[in-house]
Design an enzyme around this catalytic site. Structure first.
Site, mmCIF file in Angstrom:
data_model
loop_
_atom_site.group_PDB
_atom_site.id
_atom_site.type_symbol
_atom_site.label_atom_id
_atom_site.label_comp_id
_atom_site.label_asym_id
_atom_site.label_seq_id
_atom_site.Cartn_x
_atom_site.Cartn_y
_atom_site.Cartn_z
ATOM 1 N N MET A 125 0.815 -1.216 0.000
ATOM 2 C CA MET A 125 0.000 0.000 0.000
ATOM 3 C C MET A 125 0.848 1.264 0.000
ATOM 4 S SD MET A 125 -3.108 -1.067 2.593
ATOM 5 C CE MET A 125 -3.829 0.581 2.499
ATOM 6 N N HIS A 127 1.984 3.051 -2.375
ATOM 7 C CA HIS A 127 1.502 4.083 -3.302
ATOM 8 C C HIS A 127 0.343 4.866 -2.691
ATOM 9 C CE1 HIS A 127 -0.851 0.430 -4.008
ATOM 10 N NE2 HIS A 127 -1.824 1.200 -4.441
ATOM 11 N N TYR A 128 -0.489 4.191 -1.928
ATOM 12 C CA TYR A 128 -1.644 4.832 -1.286
ATOM 13 C C TYR A 128 -1.178 5.839 -0.233
ATOM 14 C CZ TYR A 128 -5.725 5.165 1.830
ATOM 15 O OH TYR A 128 -6.746 5.611 2.638
ATOM 16 N N TYR A 129 -0.267 5.409 0.644
ATOM 17 C CA TYR A 129 0.218 6.306 1.684
ATOM 18 C C TYR A 129 1.041 7.454 1.103
ATOM 19 C CZ TYR A 129 -1.241 3.030 5.335
ATOM 20 O OH TYR A 129 -1.980 2.241 6.172
#
Length: 215
Positions: A125, A127-129
């Site tokens: 994750m 890329h999300y953070y």
């Protein structure tokens, strides 16, 4: 106060719109991507606008007659990096820039717990953070009166009306989507939340009190 909710069809966005519709002296404008999404809002006294956050001028046109923006759009933590960057990062940047150009004063951003601490990012994750972290930084460097809310793991449980809210929680935790929505509404006029990044999870303190005593 006229409020544009960006991401109004999302799991948190729908709760935000519903709670805002119950507020006095508030006009709600729900930004949606598809015509068929309007149906669920017809029983509420809200305005709807069809606009694509990924389009060059979608949010700019949608926000030209409001004085507050709530950004709760998101591709979700499990989408591909390309989609996440288009929505969570580029979409947030476009919305902040639209607010600046329209001289909108108040901006509330839904982010994610641990966005500033890469060592706590869940594998897969990143890329999300990264998107959330950079969007938050962009908002903090704007002239807007912002509040950034960073909820923990989101659940669909029944709301408790109680949270733990700190500038740095230093721990994990979960929070219901409805409690996030209620917290968003409470921050609108609460000066203690202005120009702050606040981490929230469910706790034992009523939302009002938790936000008033933020530290």
């Amino acid at each position: 106060m006229k409020i544009l909710v960006v991401g109004a069809n999302g799991k948190i966005g729908r709760h935000i719109v519903r709670h805002l519709a119950e507020e006095e002296n508030v006009t709600v404008k729900a930004m949606l991507r598809k015509q068929e999404q309007i149906e669920q809002f017809k029983h509420l006294d809200v305005e709807t606008v069809i606009a694509d956050l990924e389009a060059e001028d979608g949010v700019f046109k949608a926000s030209q007659d409001v004085d507050t923006i709530i950004f709760t759009a998101g591709s979700g933590g499990h989408t591909g990096a390309d989609k996440t960057m288009l929505v969570d990062l580029d979409g947030a940047f476009k919305t902040i820039e639209a607010a600046e150009k329209h001289n909108i004063k108040r901006f509330i951003m839904i982010s994610a717990l641990h966005s500033d601490t890469p060592k706590n990012w869940k594998e897969g994750m990143e890329h999300y953070y990264t998107a959330k972290k950079r969007a938050d930084e962009r908002l903090r460097h704007s002239h807007l009166n912002y509040t950034i809310l960073r909820p923990g793991w989101l659940t669909n449980d029944e709301p408790t009306g109680k949270i733990e809210a700190r500038l740095n929680l230093g721990k994990d935790g979960s929070i219901t989507r409805q409690d996030v929505a209620m917290t968003v509404v409470k921050t609108l006029h609460l000066e203690e939340t202005f120009y702050k990044t606040i981490e929230i999870i469910n706790g034992d303190i009523p939302i009002d009190k938790a936000l008033t005593n933020i530290n």
